[in-house]
Scaffold this active site. Sequence first.
Site, PDB file in Angstrom:
ATOM      1  N   TYR A 312       0.550  -1.093   0.289  1.00  0.00           N
ATOM      2  CA  TYR A 312      -0.273   0.057  -0.039  1.00  0.00           C
ATOM      3  C   TYR A 312       0.930   1.347   0.050  1.00  0.00           C
ATOM      4  O   TYR A 312       1.381   1.264   0.862  1.00  0.00           O
ATOM      5  CB  TYR A 312      -0.859  -0.182   1.395  1.00  0.00           C
ATOM      6  CG  TYR A 312      -2.269   1.477   1.430  1.00  0.00           C
ATOM      7  CD1 TYR A 312      -2.198   2.166   0.277  1.00  0.00           C
ATOM      8  CD2 TYR A 312      -3.160   0.988   2.051  1.00  0.00           C
ATOM      9  CE1 TYR A 312      -3.236   2.915   0.177  1.00  0.00           C
ATOM     10  CE2 TYR A 312      -4.264   2.326   2.423  1.00  0.00           C
ATOM     11  CZ  TYR A 312      -4.255   2.600   1.634  1.00  0.00           C
ATOM     12  OH  TYR A 312      -5.552   3.902   1.745  1.00  0.00           O
ATOM     13  N   CYS A 313       0.856   2.004  -0.692  1.00  0.00           N
ATOM     14  CA  CYS A 313       1.876   3.245  -1.020  1.00  0.00           C
ATOM     15  C   CYS A 313       2.793   3.161  -0.847  1.00  0.00           C
ATOM     16  O   CYS A 313       4.056   2.572  -1.944  1.00  0.00           O
ATOM     17  CB  CYS A 313       0.865   4.209   0.039  1.00  0.00           C
ATOM     18  SG  CYS A 313       1.622   6.017  -0.037  1.00  0.00           S
ATOM     19  N   LEU A 314       3.976   3.074  -0.245  1.00  0.00           N
ATOM     20  CA  LEU A 314       5.418   3.679   0.475  1.00  0.00           C
ATOM     21  C   LEU A 314       5.668   1.935   0.312  1.00  0.00           C
ATOM     22  O   LEU A 314       6.640   1.370   0.158  1.00  0.00           O
ATOM     23  CB  LEU A 314       5.470   4.417   1.365  1.00  0.00           C
ATOM     24  CG  LEU A 314       7.073   4.671   1.392  1.00  0.00           C
ATOM     25  CD1 LEU A 314       7.917   4.751   0.651  1.00  0.00           C
ATOM     26  CD2 LEU A 314       7.569   5.097   3.453  1.00  0.00           C
ATOM     27  N   GLY A 316       3.796  -0.279  -1.312  1.00  0.00           N
ATOM     28  CA  GLY A 316       3.875  -0.520  -2.502  1.00  0.00           C
ATOM     29  C   GLY A 316       5.023  -0.595  -2.976  1.00  0.00           C
ATOM     30  O   GLY A 316       5.907  -1.446  -4.547  1.00  0.00           O
ATOM     31  N   PHE A 340      -1.560  -1.084  -3.939  1.00  0.00           N
ATOM     32  CA  PHE A 340      -2.819  -0.239  -3.377  1.00  0.00           C
ATOM     33  C   PHE A 340      -2.075   1.107  -3.865  1.00  0.00           C
ATOM     34  O   PHE A 340      -1.188   1.409  -2.848  1.00  0.00           O
ATOM     35  CB  PHE A 340      -3.154  -0.371  -2.102  1.00  0.00           C
ATOM     36  CG  PHE A 340      -3.842  -1.656  -1.780  1.00  0.00           C
ATOM     37  CD1 PHE A 340      -4.388  -2.526  -3.212  1.00  0.00           C
ATOM     38  CD2 PHE A 340      -4.271  -2.013  -0.758  1.00  0.00           C
ATOM     39  CE1 PHE A 340      -4.761  -3.680  -2.173  1.00  0.00           C
ATOM     40  CE2 PHE A 340      -5.200  -3.266  -0.521  1.00  0.00           C
ATOM     41  CZ  PHE A 340      -5.669  -4.039  -1.551  1.00  0.00           C
TER      42      PHE A 340
END
Length: 580
Positions: A312-314, A316, A340
């Site tokens: 998710y975000c960082l 990812g 994400f």
Amino acid sequence: MADVAERGQRLVGEFLRRQAQADGRPSADPLNIGNAFLEMTTRLMSNPARLVQAQIGFWQDYLTLWQNTARRIMGGQAEPVIAERKGDKRFKDDAWRENEVFDFIKQSYLLSSRYFTNVVQGAEGLPPKTAQKVDFYTRQFVDAMSPTNFWMTNPEVLRKTAETGGENLLKGLSNLLSDLERGHGKLRINMTDESKFKIGENIAVTPGKVVYRNALMELIQYTPTTETVLKRPLLILPPWINKFYILDLRPKNSFVRWAVSQGHTVFVCSWVNPDESLAEMGFDDYMRLGPYAALDAIQQATGERQVNAIGYCLGGTLLASTLAHMAKKGDDRVASATFFTTMLDFEEAGELGVFIDEEQLQAIEAKMSQRGFLEGSEMADTFNMLRANDLIWSFVVQNYLLGQEPFPFDLLFWNGDSTRMPAKMHSFYLRRMYQQNDLVKPGGVELDGVALDLRDIKVPSYFLATREDHIAPWKSSYKATHLFSGPVRFVLAASGHIAGVVNSPDSGKYSHWVRDGSFPEKSSDWFETATELAGSWWPDWQRWVTAQDRSMVPARQPGEGGLPALEDAPGSYVKVMAGD
């Protein structure tokens, strides 16, 4: 009033003492705004005719507004010269339309806002980064000057003041002092009633156990709710900019709980809230002690070598970096990857790019070198500025002008539960990813002695972006569809960075867009040919991930495999607050 005066005097005294004890002289312009506006002004002056034309148009609109207001005062009707954007909550009070004076105040503000914005955007020849910075801070100024932010020009506040005899303003001043006290002299707006929430008691309550711990993360394994589960465990790597429980906020919108109910054996990395002792932890440390350590632990706990992974975000960005690292080493333990709201190509990083220039990076690094980390509140302030009207000025009105107590809201509690960033890691992330965009360059980033190339990644990948994302713009996330060598599915959800992700099927909110086949070069072409589907994207992801491998095994209980349970979920790391 005596209490307010005493607290105010104490705060001023504490502020002056801190200023006297501070080492060195702070930069007068750490954000380098002055140079950007100076360059913009120089460009404007090189074309005075355009500026004069803009001023003439502004004054013509203003004259029309005066005439319309006079006509309304005399009992006539008049169409507005300018109207607020649809959905602008600042002007929801009926007085902004029905009262001639407040309608004039509103329209004059909107005209001035449009004039400032158009003039700034009309400056020709500015470098793109400078133009973006000038535009961003002009909008910050315009938002700050809204008449809704001042008690004398806000009809709702004036009405409240008349009704309470001014008690709302006194209560608001008390709220302001409390927020200054909480921030030790720096304004820390209280967005929600934090006393109503306790991690592990009424948020982050999905049952599970911590089964592994190292210096950077605790690995949580969640208790199954089905008799059989998918053979491949699910590993979730949240960002360490915020805490993992955004995916386990409440039972009704918990992605973790839902994934468990769908037959996944869910593991989540709960990152530590670092202090100065972890200042030298780098991005490669997060890779080794994060996904690599988790994969080893999951194999011990379940006997399974391969997992489905989510970043998710960082998280990812870390997952993609790890996959490229694993590809070079021939490690195939991640069988599928889901991202994400993740950016891998940072060329168009959205408005966060405003904060990434050499002057600001040097200022951030100077702060981090003294403390060993970036304060969580500083990161939170940056994110709040991206949505200033919603996350700053609305609370100024509610808390300080109307004198209301913050409403208990779990999402805002999570938003305020900020985390620190280790100095070495954060400097690497800002410079190598945001400033230099090295991750998309073959061999541009080296982790643990291995040069990374995202094109080496061949695992099936699922990218989830959100249409109104102000942190990871969806068009930047879309670029990842052309970076990997394996099969890719891209899905676009409505709403933003958080709400678009944490959108359970039961909520009935927000649509999502899908499209099969190849990926056009331009994201706009993809969107024009995509199909909009009602409701959550979660079932689409479940169909995709189970299609990778449908094998089932008996449910696994945390602590009964090769790793003993250390403590109940959500563990200890997540409970460390930034101020601790």
